[in-house]
Design an enzyme around this catalytic site. Structure first.
Site, PDB file in Angstrom:
ATOM      1  N   ARG A  35      -2.607  30.133  33.676  1.00  0.00           N
ATOM      2  CA  ARG A  35      -2.040  29.903  32.334  1.00  0.00           C
ATOM      3  C   ARG A  35      -2.553  30.909  31.306  1.00  0.00           C
ATOM      4  O   ARG A  35      -1.831  31.285  30.373  1.00  0.00           O
ATOM      5  CB  ARG A  35      -2.385  28.477  31.894  1.00  0.00           C
ATOM      6  CG  ARG A  35      -1.614  27.988  30.659  1.00  0.00           C
ATOM      7  CD  ARG A  35      -2.127  26.634  30.218  1.00  0.00           C
ATOM      8  NE  ARG A  35      -1.273  25.981  29.229  1.00  0.00           N
ATOM      9  CZ  ARG A  35      -1.704  25.108  28.320  1.00  0.00           C
ATOM     10  NH1 ARG A  35      -2.991  24.767  28.299  1.00  0.00           N
ATOM     11  NH2 ARG A  35      -0.873  24.546  27.463  1.00  0.00           N
ATOM     12  N   THR A  61       3.631  26.262  23.707  1.00  0.00           N
ATOM     13  CA  THR A  61       3.831  25.957  25.115  1.00  0.00           C
ATOM     14  C   THR A  61       3.267  24.556  25.353  1.00  0.00           C
ATOM     15  O   THR A  61       2.267  24.172  24.750  1.00  0.00           O
ATOM     16  CB  THR A  61       3.156  26.992  26.037  1.00  0.00           C
ATOM     17  OG1 THR A  61       3.518  26.717  27.397  1.00  0.00           O
ATOM     18  CG2 THR A  61       1.634  27.002  25.901  1.00  0.00           C
ATOM     19  N   SER A  62       3.937  23.796  26.187  1.00  0.00           N
ATOM     20  CA  SER A  62       3.591  22.384  26.358  1.00  0.00           C
ATOM     21  C   SER A  62       2.197  22.189  26.945  1.00  0.00           C
ATOM     22  O   SER A  62       1.651  23.075  27.609  1.00  0.00           O
ATOM     23  CB  SER A  62       4.617  21.694  27.260  1.00  0.00           C
ATOM     24  OG  SER A  62       5.880  21.660  26.658  1.00  0.00           O
ATOM     25  N   ALA A  63       1.652  21.010  26.717  1.00  0.00           N
ATOM     26  CA  ALA A  63       0.365  20.637  27.300  1.00  0.00           C
ATOM     27  C   ALA A  63       0.454  20.649  28.820  1.00  0.00           C
ATOM     28  O   ALA A  63       1.525  20.499  29.410  1.00  0.00           O
ATOM     29  CB  ALA A  63      -0.043  19.254  26.807  1.00  0.00           C
TER      30      ALA A  63
END
Length: 227
Positions: A35, A61-63
């Site tokens: 990530r 950006t999503s968790a």
């Protein structure tokens, strides 16, 4: 660059212990995709904090847990075609790719991920990230209006919308394969919505299941929120 491999392992193990992650294929995918390589330099140290992270242009950006849940709820499998609406930085696209086109399987078994991003600066950022991390043969980033889908590569086994819509856009349902799954947050543009799983049966009928409350940025485009 710092080595984040241990932080990545701990983050994935935490998702498993919390009951978020179950499928071993998704565990493997989240361990495989770094990530940190998809973030701006100032955000890299937070790569394995389970939280949305800013990626520029007012977007996030999503968790990590949402990335895992999207894969789990969609039931992604080897060889499937996936459409992502709202590509962001490209990280989630590559996690999906590691499920449907895993690097440890022959290329002739691979599926593919198409990711549509409406903000050109983010689409360019995602393309660079996908190329630099070695996923360009499995992930295609498209600059365009994902609220109307991506007709030319349909139908899709799974469609994942990573921003909140006023309602379920009909073109996305039309572009879903029989037996396919659409995941989409629906609700207000002000960070509280409900995540719906839409399933399309082999006779073309659809069912809608509420998976609970979520918080996403608003979907932009023709069938999204204006302004």
């Amino acid at each position: 660059m710092m080595d984040f491999s241990e932080e990545r392992r701990r983050a994935v193990e935490a998702l498993r212990s919390e009951g978020v992650l179950h499928d071993s294929r998704i565990v493997r995918a989240m361990l495989a995709v770094p990530r940190e390589l998809f973030l701006r330099p100032e955000e890299m140290r937070y790569a394995y904090v389970d939280s949305p992270l800013p990626i520029g242009c007012g977007q996030t950006t999503s968790a990590l847990h949402m990335t895992a849940l999207f894969c789990e709820h969609a039931g992604m499998k080897l060889g499937q075609k996936v459409l992502e609406v709202g590509g962001g930085c490209g990280y989630m696209s590559c996690v999906y790719a590691e499920v449907v086109a895993p690097s440890d399987q022959p290329q002739d078994t691979w599926g593919h991920v198409w990711s549509v991003e409406i903000i050109k600066e983010l689409a360019d950022f995602a393309k660079l990230n996908v190329e630099d991390s070695g996923y360009s043969s499995r992930v295609t980033i498209v600059h365009g209006d994902g609220s109307v889908g991506l007709q030319e590569h349909s139908p899709y086994d799974a469609i994942i919308v990573t921003s909140a819509a006023p309602d379920v856009p009909s073109p996305l349902v039309e572009q879903l394969k029989s037996g396919g799954v659409l995941l989409i947050p629906v609700g207000t543009p002000h960070f509280y919505q409900e995540l719906f799983r839409v399933k399309k049966s082999y006779d073309g009928k659809t069912t809608r299941e509420n998976l609970g409350g979520v918080a996403f940025v608003p979907l932009k485009g023709k069938l999204g929120w204006r302004g």
